[in-house]
Scaffold this motif. Structure first.
Motif, mmCIF file in Angstrom:
data_model
loop_
_atom_site.group_PDB
_atom_site.id
_atom_site.type_symbol
_atom_site.label_atom_id
_atom_site.label_comp_id
_atom_site.label_asym_id
_atom_site.label_seq_id
_atom_site.Cartn_x
_atom_site.Cartn_y
_atom_site.Cartn_z
ATOM 1 N N LEU A 64 8.750 -10.276 2.241
ATOM 2 C CA LEU A 64 9.106 -11.652 2.588
ATOM 3 C C LEU A 64 8.502 -12.605 1.565
ATOM 4 O O LEU A 64 9.004 -13.684 1.325
ATOM 5 C CB LEU A 64 8.581 -11.987 3.982
ATOM 6 C CG LEU A 64 9.056 -11.044 5.088
ATOM 7 C CD1 LEU A 64 8.308 -11.337 6.385
ATOM 8 C CD2 LEU A 64 10.552 -11.184 5.291
ATOM 9 N N LYS A 65 7.376 -12.181 1.030
ATOM 10 C CA LYS A 65 6.736 -12.950 -0.038
ATOM 11 C C LYS A 65 6.206 -11.936 -1.051
ATOM 12 O O LYS A 65 5.884 -10.800 -0.678
ATOM 13 C CB LYS A 65 5.595 -13.800 0.522
ATOM 14 C CG LYS A 65 6.115 -14.949 1.390
ATOM 15 C CD LYS A 65 5.024 -15.820 1.945
ATOM 16 C CE LYS A 65 5.622 -16.947 2.784
ATOM 17 N NZ LYS A 65 4.618 -17.647 3.588
ATOM 18 N N GLN A 119 -0.899 -10.359 8.773
ATOM 19 C CA GLN A 119 -0.098 -11.376 8.099
ATOM 20 C C GLN A 119 0.578 -10.859 6.828
ATOM 21 O O GLN A 119 1.139 -11.643 6.067
ATOM 22 C CB GLN A 119 -0.991 -12.559 7.749
ATOM 23 C CG GLN A 119 -1.667 -13.119 8.975
ATOM 24 C CD GLN A 119 -1.324 -14.557 9.204
ATOM 25 O OE1 GLN A 119 -0.927 -15.270 8.301
ATOM 26 N NE2 GLN A 119 -1.457 -15.003 10.424
ATOM 27 N N SER A 120 0.505 -9.567 6.634
ATOM 28 C CA SER A 120 1.164 -8.995 5.457
ATOM 29 C C SER A 120 2.648 -9.360 5.445
ATOM 30 O O SER A 120 3.351 -9.202 6.438
ATOM 31 C CB SER A 120 1.024 -7.471 5.511
ATOM 32 O OG SER A 120 2.002 -6.886 4.674
ATOM 33 N N PRO A 121 3.148 -9.816 4.289
ATOM 34 C CA PRO A 121 4.584 -10.153 4.225
ATOM 35 C C PRO A 121 5.443 -8.951 3.834
ATOM 36 O O PRO A 121 6.625 -9.112 3.561
ATOM 37 C CB PRO A 121 4.616 -11.235 3.141
ATOM 38 C CG PRO A 121 3.466 -10.923 2.248
ATOM 39 C CD PRO A 121 2.415 -10.224 3.085
ATOM 40 N N ILE A 133 7.375 -5.738 4.774
ATOM 41 C CA ILE A 133 7.928 -5.111 5.975
ATOM 42 C C ILE A 133 8.487 -3.744 5.587
ATOM 43 O O ILE A 133 9.199 -3.616 4.584
ATOM 44 C CB ILE A 133 9.066 -5.959 6.565
ATOM 45 C CG1 ILE A 133 8.594 -7.396 6.796
ATOM 46 C CG2 ILE A 133 9.575 -5.343 7.855
ATOM 47 C CD1 ILE A 133 7.491 -7.553 7.800
ATOM 48 N N ARG A 168 4.809 -3.433 9.634
ATOM 49 C CA ARG A 168 4.494 -4.284 8.507
ATOM 50 C C ARG A 168 3.424 -3.610 7.673
ATOM 51 O O ARG A 168 2.753 -2.688 8.134
ATOM 52 C CB ARG A 168 4.071 -5.669 8.968
ATOM 53 C CG ARG A 168 2.776 -5.714 9.704
ATOM 54 C CD ARG A 168 2.523 -7.131 10.179
ATOM 55 N NE ARG A 168 3.026 -7.294 11.537
ATOM 56 C CZ ARG A 168 3.261 -8.467 12.103
ATOM 57 N NH1 ARG A 168 3.091 -9.570 11.436
ATOM 58 N NH2 ARG A 168 3.679 -8.540 13.334
ATOM 59 N N VAL A 194 7.250 -7.291 14.559
ATOM 60 C CA VAL A 194 7.946 -6.313 13.722
ATOM 61 C C VAL A 194 8.129 -5.001 14.488
ATOM 62 O O VAL A 194 9.205 -4.438 14.544
ATOM 63 C CB VAL A 194 7.161 -6.070 12.425
ATOM 64 C CG1 VAL A 194 7.820 -4.961 11.628
ATOM 65 C CG2 VAL A 194 7.111 -7.352 11.623
ATOM 66 N N ALA A 212 9.922 -14.926 6.987
ATOM 67 C CA ALA A 212 8.660 -15.131 6.282
ATOM 68 C C ALA A 212 7.830 -16.204 6.992
ATOM 69 O O ALA A 212 6.612 -16.080 7.120
ATOM 70 C CB ALA A 212 8.940 -15.553 4.842
ATOM 71 N N LEU A 218 6.299 -14.720 10.286
ATOM 72 C CA LEU A 218 5.319 -13.636 10.196
ATOM 73 C C LEU A 218 4.135 -13.960 9.296
ATOM 74 O O LEU A 218 3.094 -13.336 9.395
ATOM 75 C CB LEU A 218 6.011 -12.362 9.667
ATOM 76 C CG LEU A 218 7.094 -11.798 10.571
ATOM 77 C CD1 LEU A 218 7.747 -10.596 9.923
ATOM 78 C CD2 LEU A 218 6.510 -11.405 11.916
ATOM 79 N N THR A 219 4.295 -14.913 8.401
ATOM 80 C CA THR A 219 3.189 -15.201 7.490
ATOM 81 C C THR A 219 2.684 -16.610 7.749
ATOM 82 O O THR A 219 3.364 -17.428 8.363
ATOM 83 C CB THR A 219 3.648 -15.066 6.036
ATOM 84 O OG1 THR A 219 4.694 -16.001 5.788
ATOM 85 C CG2 THR A 219 4.156 -13.667 5.753
ATOM 86 N N ALA A 220 1.459 -16.863 7.253
ATOM 87 C CA ALA A 220 0.781 -18.121 7.540
ATOM 88 C C ALA A 220 1.644 -19.318 7.128
ATOM 89 O O ALA A 220 2.325 -19.248 6.110
ATOM 90 C CB ALA A 220 -0.539 -18.161 6.785
ATOM 91 N N ASP A 274 3.664 -14.472 16.784
ATOM 92 C CA ASP A 274 3.365 -13.171 16.207
ATOM 93 C C ASP A 274 1.874 -12.902 16.372
ATOM 94 O O ASP A 274 1.052 -13.815 16.394
ATOM 95 C CB ASP A 274 3.756 -13.152 14.733
ATOM 96 C CG ASP A 274 3.524 -11.779 14.118
ATOM 97 O OD1 ASP A 274 4.137 -10.829 14.622
ATOM 98 O OD2 ASP A 274 2.727 -11.675 13.186
ATOM 99 N N GLY A 316 -0.162 -11.844 14.361
ATOM 100 C CA GLY A 316 -0.946 -12.314 13.225
ATOM 101 C C GLY A 316 -1.352 -13.772 13.375
ATOM 102 O O GLY A 316 -2.403 -14.197 12.900
#
Lengths: 240, 346, 804
Positions: free
Chosen positions: B84-85, B93-95, B97, B118, C108, C129, C132-134, C171, C173
């Motif tokens: 994702l990133k 918080q790992s992007p 997948i 993830r 996920v 994104a 799931l991410t900050a 999420d 996270g």
């Protein structure tokens, strides 16, 4: 006592007392009474009538002639529109609802064609009810009445368990237990067969005679009317 | 947004059927991500491992197997990575997948399973030396890329296999730079098509010992497809005599794009340019409510190839969250052989 | 012919408009109260079901570590051993003074979570994104939008109606950061479709306990008894409303006897008449039922916010405060109206259909019903005894309700016999003819009034019972608050560092600082919150223990014993002397049980040192401050200013008590409202019964009137009679209500809430209720009395006359 003598006696008494208090002379005086029902239909037009202590008077007439109305007025059950009724010196036109009730309680007794009795009270209670209400209960007299009316065995029963003749005998007993000056009866035998009728009438007349009460009785039967001192016939609201 | 959308996004990077919808921002651009360039010098074993700065990547193994019961089988073991990133962390918080697909195809059935995870937390990932690729308990690992063991399990199937490379790595396109559209979208793409396979298939009827050959594809990119491309048909074929061929057709609104690699038995290759290989459906079957071609004519005039490719089991449908057809095939005609077929976008 | 018959039948209502109105009101009241309760229950249940489905509660097995959170490494180990589990981290999260449930799921690994899939349709599309991410995204129901808007320290919020009102979904996270529990997992959901050949749980993670959905704490199950209570109330109101219908229909049929006789004489068959009347009743039921639904809908709408607050407060159950109109509810309400009306009219209709063609109007039999009364009384006695027997022999919540049902219906059936006996006794003492007549007449009226009086009895008993329960609860609760909230100030620091700063600053200025630290564990019976306390005389003096060993505090403070709350004690049948398992390594004997009202979960208390052993690292952010009360306000202000804390994290004891009491009062708003309504309906039932009896009253009254009682006296007696009957009923309702209160306190409450309350008596409340009852009876009798007063003598005379 001959009817004529009675009349004579009444006239004599009234004459003797006329110079004192006129209203004390006659027990019941009906003077030019008028009554109109709501809707404007006149029921009584200028009816005048006297009844003295100890007298019995039959009020006859056809259905709708106003005879029951006249009796109700005399019993202070209803108010009238004109004229005056004087009972034992009381002018009924001056009484309010409470006054009329007091008068009914203390001075007259009533026997109707039906539903005379209080359904929730037993024979003994019904019998003494009026007298107790008037505060003149006399238990000896009550039991005498019960015996005389043949009710001694029925005292615990309730009205719904009595025959029509028995119910009317209780009604008469209740009426006489208060030792009224005036007994008013409206077709007291109207719902009864001939035998029962005879019995009830005999009992009533003998009790009236014994107590010296006056009796005003409404009936459509000439035969019954014939057994009373006097008869007055109403027709179309007037005395004939 | 939710996971379905997430998957939607995720899957659009893969050769699976959602291109036609032209999902916004995924067809062309690759902000922050690296893009494949021609002339890349591969670095092994490092390049067997993941490339988090590229958007998509996969380790894609298929094998044609013969059971000791005499029947033909096929298996698939795939690990997809989607970023994702363009970086990795070591927590929730790992992007990155990861998605695993595993399947076993028998002559009369097709069994599959799917896993999602993830990166970052250790539930799924790939390390290059010693090599290990895993998601949950599914695992493809060994001391190096040439000697691997492979396991996967579903509710109703499983397998434990060992793979031994019998030949070198093979690079597609221009030395591993594989162009995917006329507009120039491309990926890094190499294969190990020479695995000898043996082991056990765990089926509902009991375990079956199998032997056969496997083909592993490695590919990574950041913008592999043109916006108009709606699906693809991909063939990996092994002919008697040891020659092999990889061929694919990307079906596009502006015309198809084809590409192929001829692999000689010794591992030397010839890249076959767009428009040369002819891939024609011969018959279709009703599979999962769609018309799916299960028999193909494949013609490569330069090599005298004129063959019919037929599905072992027409119903090799991967009913995963995003669906496609993947199953073993047999080859008849100018060449005899076996292989695997993948079809998306039907 | 049918149409002519219909016209004739309907002409009755044109003449008796008040009666028609009464009938419709009766149906509407019965349907309305019942439907309101149904709507409330349905809405609440739908909320639970939605929440459970959306959050997949009670669908799958779960893995939990009884000693606390599960580390992430365990999750990965399980996954890598083939276990298909999804991680969930959840905890209370305070936003703007309100505690919400923050639920972080691994979006996920657990993509099939219904709330997430549903949210797709309602929330605007977002890049995965971002989710799931900050900083991540929060999903919340529209109800939370005002609360969450303007919270600058939160991730962006997506609004979706697919979530329960008190939950923030995100999420895992994001959740681990907001809850400040990195790498922690509250529970693992065991997903469907597990692969073959996976290792058993005890070989991978022996400390984890697998919990099947049936033993998970399910709001629906937890709140069942609450809804049962409401339903019982609804049914009671329905029954009371039917008394009105019964009275009115009985009267209407009695009055139409003459007309029906005429119609039959004219050749309309009884069969046809019965069908027409049935149709007529059904139509009336539908009209009244529709009115009732309207009433019920608004009533439910008015009550629902309070019910929702109650359920949230008591059980943490998520209920929206908004009512949705469901077709099923409308149909059920109308069906109930028709069913109820036909039930209430059945007897009258049956009597009508069996009426001989030539029967006269007849005199009511006043004395012959003593036999029926005896049978009814015997039945009542059997029900009372049966209910008691069921309770003694079986026990439990259902048996408790059987006891209640038997008691209430039995007592209602006994009522006429008891009243008749009382009236006979009173009649015997009467000296005066009028009073004698009044008593006997009341007795005679009993059959006609007994249904209404039964309704009154039930309403009064429910009133006394419920208000005794509520008041007992209130008294206990207030006393308990005084015991429990002993510190003058309660402070919640932002983090542990700040907490240390504050305590250092405070210590020289105050008497004592009592840290409040807790950790969430898991017991077989549900969540278990373990608290640590320091040894302070305040606990020894004030802590509300309901069972204890001799050396309770010494044992606890020495780290040798644990205290548990009443809920846990009753749920798990653990009492002093038993042992509580706190984790796989920690077992402690129970030294005492304390009362802990208004809390659905289990709780335990150990010494602070023991807490550190069992759950090292339990956070230390909250503490109580003991100091002279007069300085508390100034000190609170000082703390706030010194450390820039908001008023809601530095709370004074008084404010906390006031808040707790407010929550308590809200809890019973619905009960009180239903109470008053039921009493009102019972009053109305008396009125309709009196009106019904009216036509039969004349032959009763006329002779008395003729013998010299005037109408004013009779009207006064009418009032007196109604008031006396109500008073007698109220006297009988008192013991019944007290038994009811006892059952509610000792049986229902224990089952429903997990605590038993002492019973207190409130004579002033009874007196007030008594006065209220007399007032209701007076008002109910006012109309008949007024009629009496204005009755023309001619009407009375007609009783005696020939033409009747």
């Amino acid at each position: 006592m001959e009817p004529g003598d009675g009349l004579h006696w009444t006239v004599w008494i009234s004459a003797a007392n006329s110079w004192k208090k006129r209203k004390q002379i006659m027990l019941l005086t009906i003077d030019r009474v008028q009554k109109t029902y709501p809707g404007g239909r006149p029921v009584l037009r200028d009816v005048s009538l006297d009844l003295d202590q100890g007298q019995t008077l039959a009020l006859t007439g056809e259905s709708g002639s106003g005879k029951s109305t006249l009796l109700n007025l005399a019993a202070a059950l209803d108010s009238f529109d004109g004229g005056e009724i004087t009972l034992d010196g009381t002018r009924l036109s001056t009484l309010d609802d409470a006054g009329r009730a007091r008068l009914r309680r203390n001075q007259v007794s009533l026997v109707f064609q039906q539903f005379n009795l209080i359904p929730s009270l037993n024979v003994a209670q019904n019998l003494s009810f009026h007298a107790r209400l008037a505060g003149v209960e006399d238990t000896t007299w009550n039991s005498h009445l019960a015996e005389r009316l043949g009710l001694s065995d029925l005292l615990g029963r309730f009205p719904e368990n009595l025959s029509g003749g028995q119910q009317q005998r209780v009604a008469i007993g209740r009426a006489m237990a208060a030792r009224p000056n005036l007994l008013l009866a409206d077709e007291p035998t109207g719902n009864l067969d001939e035998t029962a009728s005879e019995t009830v009438l005999d009992l009533m007349l003998s009790l009236v005679a014994d107590t010296g009460a006056a009796l005003l009785l409404v009936t459509h039967s000439q035969k019954i009317a014939g057994r009373l001192d006097r008869q007055v016939k109403l027709s179309g609201g007037r005395i004939q | 947004m939710n996971v379905k959308t997430l998957l939607l996004c995720l899957m659009t990077f893969f050769p699976l059927p959602l291109w036609a919808q032209g999902y916004a921002g995924l067809g062309g651009s690759a902000e922050g991500f690296d893009v494949p360039k021609a002339g890349y010098a591969f670095d092994f074993p490092k390049d067997h491992g993941p490339h988090p700065s590229y958007r998509i990547e996969w380790w894609y193994l298929t094998a044609n197997l013969k059971g000791e019961d005499g029947r033909d089988y096929g298996i698939q073991w795939t690990l997809f990575r989607s970023a994702l990133k363009p970086f990795e962390t070591d927590d929730w918080q790992s992007p990155q997948i990861w998605m695993g697909h595993a399947a076993t195809t028998t002559p009369d059935g097709h069994f599959f399973a799917e896993r999602l995870s993830r990166g970052g937390i250790g539930q799924a990932g790939v390390i290059s030396q010693p090599f290990e690729a895993w998601i949950d308990e599914w695992r493809m690992a060994g001391p190096d890329f040439d000697t691997l063991t492979l396991t996967a399990n579903g509710e109703d199937f499983g397998y434990d296999l060992s793979l031994t490379a019998q030949g070198p790595l093979v690079f597609h396109g221009d030395a591993g730079y594989s162009v995917k559209s006329a507009d120039g979208q491309a990926s890094y793409y190499y294969s190990q098509p020479f695995y000898a396979v043996e082991g056990v298939l765990r089926l509902q009827g009991g375990d079956v010992r199998v032997t056969g050959q496997g083909w592993l594809d490695r590919e990574w990119s950041s913008q592999p497809l043109a916006a108009d491309q709606s699906g693809w048909d991909w063939f990996s074929l092994s002919f008697e005599g040891g020659d092999k061929m990889m061929a694919f057709r990307l079906r596009g609104g502006r015309g198809d794009f084809t590409s192929a690699t001829w692999i000689n038995a010794d591992g030397s290759t010839e890249a076959i340019p767009n428009g040369t290989v002819q891939l024609t459906p011969l018959r279709t079957d009703q599979v999962a409510g769609r018309e799916v071609p299960t028999q193909w004519r494949v013609v490569l005039p330069d090599r005298g190839v004129e063959i019919e490719v037929s599905a072992l089991t027409p119903n090799a449908w991967m009913g995963t969250r995003f669906e496609y057809w993947e199953g073993p095939v047999t080859v008849t005609g100018s060449q005899e052989g076996i292989g695997y077929l993948e079809m998306t976008g039907y | 012919m049918t149409w002519a018959t219909v016209q004739a039948l309907l002409s009755h209502w044109r003449v008796h408009r008040l009666q028609l109105a009464t009938l419709l009101i009766g149906i509407a009241l019965a349907t309305g109260l019942w439907s309101a309760v149904q709507a409330i229950n349905a809405e609440a249940r739908a909320s639970y079901a939605r929440a459970n489905a959306q959050l997949a509660v009670g669908q799958f097995d779960e893995l939990r570590d009884p000693s606390g959170p599960i580390p992430m490494s365990r999750y990965v180990e399980l996954r890598r051993a083939g276990w298909q589990v999804a991680a969930v981290l959840e905890g209370p999260y305070r936003v703007g003074g309100r505690t919400l449930r923050l639920m972080g799921v691994d979006m996920v690994a657990y993509p099939a979570l219904p709330a997430v899939t549903e949210a797709e349709q309602s929330a605007e599309a977002t890049e995965p994104a971002d989710m799931l991410t900050a900083p991540g995204r929060l999903l919340a129901s529209p109800e939370l939008q005002p609360l969450l808007r303007g919270q600058t320290n939160l991730p962006p919020v997506l609004i979706t109606s697919a979530l329960p009102p008190d939950v923030i979904l995100t999420d895992i996270g994001v959740a681990e950061r907001l809850l400040n529990q990195p790498g922690a997992i509250s529970r693992l959901v065991v997903l469907p479709n597990q692969p073959r050949d996976r290792l058993p749980l005890n070989q991978i993670a022996p400390e984890l306990k697998r919990i099947s959905p049936t033993t998970q704490v399910d709001t629906a199950r937890l709140t069942d008894s609450f809804h049962l209570n409401l339903s019982a109330f609804g049914l009671l109101s329905f029954a009371v409303g039917l008394f009105i219908v019964n009275g009115t229909v009985g009267l209407a049929f009695a009055q139409r006897r003459g007309m029906i006789r005429t119609l039959r004489a004219l050749g309309v068959s009884m069969r046809r008449l019965v069908w027409l009347i049935l149709t007529e009743l059904t139509v009336l039921a539908l009209i009244g039922g529709s009115l009732g639904l309207l009433l019920g809908f608004f009533l439910a709408g008015a009550l629902l916010p309070d019910v929702a607050a109650t359920l949230r407060g008591l059980y943490g159950a998520p209920v929206t405060g908004q009512l949705t109109l469901q077709p099923k509810w409308v149909l059920a309400g109308l069906a109930m109206a028709v069913f109820g009306t036909l039930l209430a009219s059945g007897h009258a209709l049956w009597r009508l259909s069996n009426m001989p063609l030539l029967e006269g109007p007849g005199v009511q039999a006043w004395q012959s019903n003593s036999r029926a009364r005896h049978i009814t009384a015997a039945l009542g006695l059997i029900l009372v005894v049966g209910g008691a027997f069921a309770y003694i022999s079986v026990g439990g919540l259902v048996a408790g309700f059987v006891l209640l049902a038997g008691l209430l219906t039995g007592a209602a059936l006994l009522l006429p016999a008891l009243l008749a006996t009382a009236l006979s006794a009173l009649a015997r003492t009467a000296r005066e003819p009028v009073s004698q007549w009044v008593w006997s007449d009341m007795r005679a009226q009993l059959p006609g009034l007994s249904l209404a009086l039964m309704a009154l009895l039930l309403a009064l008993a429910a009133n006394i019972g419920v208000s005794t329960m509520v008041s007992s609860f209130r008294l206990t609760f207030v006393g308990w608050l005084d015991q429990r909230l002993t510190a003058e100030l309660y402070v919640t620091a932002r983090d542990e560092d700040q907490a240390r700063e504050i305590t250092t600053w405070l210590r020289p200025q105050v008497d004592a600082i009592l840290p409040i630290r807790n950790v969430e564990l898991f017991h077989e019976t549900g969540p278990l919150f373990l608290y640590g306390v320091v040894d302070d005389p305040v606990y020894r003096q004030h802590w509300p223990l309901i069972a204890s060993t001799y050396s309770v505090w010494d044992d606890v403070m020495a780290g040798n014993a644990v205290l548990i709350n009443e809920q846990l004690a009753r749920r798990a049948s653990l009492w002093p002397g038993d042992e509580l398992k706190l984790s796989s390594k920690h077992y402690l004997p129970i030294a005492g049980v304390y009362s802990d009202y208004g809390n659905p979960t289990g709780q335990a208390i150990v010494s602070m040192a023991q807490l550190d052993q069992i759950a090292p690292g339990a956070e230390m952010r909250r503490f109580g401050v003991r100091m002279p009360p007069e300085g508390a306000t100034a000190m609170a202000q000082n703390v706030r200013e010194q450390f820039a804390l908001s008023p809601r994290v530095v709370v004074q004891q008084a404010a906390m008590k006031a808040q707790s009491r407010a929550i308590f009062e809200k809890t019973f708003v619905v009960t009180s409202a239903l109470n008053v309504l039921t009493l009102g309906v019972a009053g109305f039932a008396i009125l309709t019964s009196l009106l019904t009896l009216w036509t039969q009253r004349l032959p009763q009254i006329a002779p008395v009137w003729a013998l010299g009682l005037n109408r004013a006296q009779l009207a006064r007696l009418e009032l007196l009679r109604s008031v006396l009957l109500a008073a007698l009923t109220a006297c009988l309702a008192l013991p019944l209500g007290l038994v009811l209160a006892w059952v509610l306190l000792a049986v229902t409450n224990v089952q429903a809430f997990g605590w038993r309350l002492p019973m207190f008596l409130f004579p002033w409340d009874w007196l007030w209720l008594f006065v209220l009852t007399l007032l209701a009876a007076l008002i109910a009798a006012a109309l008949p009395a007024l009629r009496m007063l204005r009755l023309p003598p001619a009407d009375l005379l007609r009783v005696f006359a020939n033409e009747r």
